[in-house]
Design an enzyme around this catalytic site. Sequence first.
Site, mmCIF file in Angstrom:
data_model
loop_
_atom_site.group_PDB
_atom_site.id
_atom_site.type_symbol
_atom_site.label_atom_id
_atom_site.label_comp_id
_atom_site.label_asym_id
_atom_site.label_seq_id
_atom_site.Cartn_x
_atom_site.Cartn_y
_atom_site.Cartn_z
ATOM 1 N N LYS A 97 -4.983 -31.544 -54.293
ATOM 2 C CA LYS A 97 -4.958 -30.114 -54.665
ATOM 3 C C LYS A 97 -6.097 -29.811 -55.638
ATOM 4 O O LYS A 97 -6.824 -28.823 -55.482
ATOM 5 C CB LYS A 97 -3.627 -29.758 -55.334
ATOM 6 C CG LYS A 97 -2.457 -29.582 -54.386
ATOM 7 C CD LYS A 97 -1.241 -29.031 -55.153
ATOM 8 C CE LYS A 97 0.019 -29.061 -54.327
ATOM 9 N NZ LYS A 97 1.220 -28.605 -55.014
ATOM 10 N N GLU A 110 6.020 -39.284 -49.381
ATOM 11 C CA GLU A 110 5.543 -38.914 -50.722
ATOM 12 C C GLU A 110 6.291 -39.659 -51.823
ATOM 13 O O GLU A 110 5.755 -39.878 -52.902
ATOM 14 C CB GLU A 110 5.686 -37.404 -50.952
ATOM 15 C CG GLU A 110 4.597 -36.604 -50.274
ATOM 16 C CD GLU A 110 4.585 -35.135 -50.684
ATOM 17 O OE1 GLU A 110 5.296 -34.734 -51.615
ATOM 18 O OE2 GLU A 110 3.851 -34.374 -50.028
ATOM 19 N N HIS A 120 10.191 -41.097 -23.338
ATOM 20 C CA HIS A 120 9.140 -41.007 -22.318
ATOM 21 C C HIS A 120 7.763 -40.826 -22.935
ATOM 22 O O HIS A 120 6.843 -40.358 -22.279
ATOM 23 C CB HIS A 120 9.477 -39.877 -21.344
ATOM 24 C CG HIS A 120 10.821 -40.094 -20.715
ATOM 25 N ND1 HIS A 120 11.000 -40.846 -19.573
ATOM 26 C CD2 HIS A 120 12.066 -39.732 -21.124
ATOM 27 C CE1 HIS A 120 12.289 -40.911 -19.293
ATOM 28 N NE2 HIS A 120 12.965 -40.236 -20.222
#
Length: 434
Positions: A423, A280, A309
Amino acid sequence: MIKLDVKHLGKIDARHGLSEKELRVNADQIAEFLEKFKKREQGFHEVVDNKQMLKEVHAFGDEVKGKYEDIVLLGIGGSALGTICLQQSLKHLYENELEDREYPQLHAVDNIDPSLISEIQDVINFEKTLFLVVSKSGGTPETLAEYFYFRDLCEEKGLDIKEHFVFITDPKKGLLRKVANEEGIRAFDVPGNVGGRFSVLTNVSLIPAKLIGIDIDAILEGAREAKESFLNTNFDQNLPFQLANIQYSLDKKGKFLNVLIPYSHKLIRFSDWYRQLLAESIGKAFNDLGKKVNTGLTPINALGATDQHSQNQLYNEGPNDKFFMFIKINDFGKTIQIPYLHPNEESANFLRNIDFRQLIHTEMHGTIHSLVRNDRPVLVIEIERIDAKTLGTLIMFFKCATAFLGELYEINAFNQPGVELSKQLTKKLLLDNS
Ligand code: PA5
């Protein structure tokens, strides 16, 4: 304190690594960068000296000690990730399963998946639960929805809201502040000059941390050390600048993916916290001059030894577009010898006479050596142990490095127009559909 081991950067092909000289490039600009940073009027580094805030957190924690069995944190992004990181790093890994706990259980509800909203209710006792509603803006859709829902449930159960809800929010603005003022619900401030993802060392995370028995004084003490280093104009003393400079210089060489690999299960959520901070802060469309630049370093989380792995093959042989930051913990606080069973079996003789610390360190070195052999840039960030003080240092170190990155890219690392846009559009879509 933190040590940066940069030697591997000089060992690989110059197209992918950094020479001694390259490591110091931009070093003479530290003072200038600090000046520019000052003009941005950010307070994330200063909050560590806020004695009044600390006093209030301690007073609240002491006042409610023993009152609650469960703390439910309602918040998202910077309002939750720091707290989750502190809990995971500094508490017993199975804290919530332990019997005879001294402190309440902390549950972070940082999503709006209906399963999470419903299933959290199976493990909490509402009569003994404190809901911490954490939102700097006081208007984030996810957090408000959770607040509405759990408050409604508490009201249905006849519980006193003032006993079961505390807000942590902007000192003046937003719905939560308004409700707190109107109804006398206790509310703590998120300082106006500290953004969400930079707010872990404020009330946002210090309050939940205090409630679950984390040593918040030590966290701040550690953070102060990194702050001093940040403000030091001497390159050799300024570790946050050194990190930022490496990230920036390697981006110029095409390493725009930043992989953080702590070799510690306790730091698994530290990487989640850092992922938000880097993404951000540095992912920006425009620079300070308003020119379209689309900067960004893409953070990737990995966990040693587990992800050897899962991701290691890609890291060694895939595109050479990544910078690897290993976190090495010297002392795990315990020595657990690995019993050498089946001594007649040669296939397992590498486990003779070693303990788990040696094993995890050797695995880390093996992984680093393979990356270096494949000309991949590696930095090792070394810490002595994981305790409150060291974690405070580590958190502040990464925040300060991110602030320097902003200055190196000449962008505002402290806003988030992309998040705000999503938003706003979410709210609009919800209104359109209602
Ligand atoms: O870093 C940020 O500002 C954001 O990620 C916020 O932390 C997140 O959107 C939550 O916002 P708020 O604390 O206002 O609810």
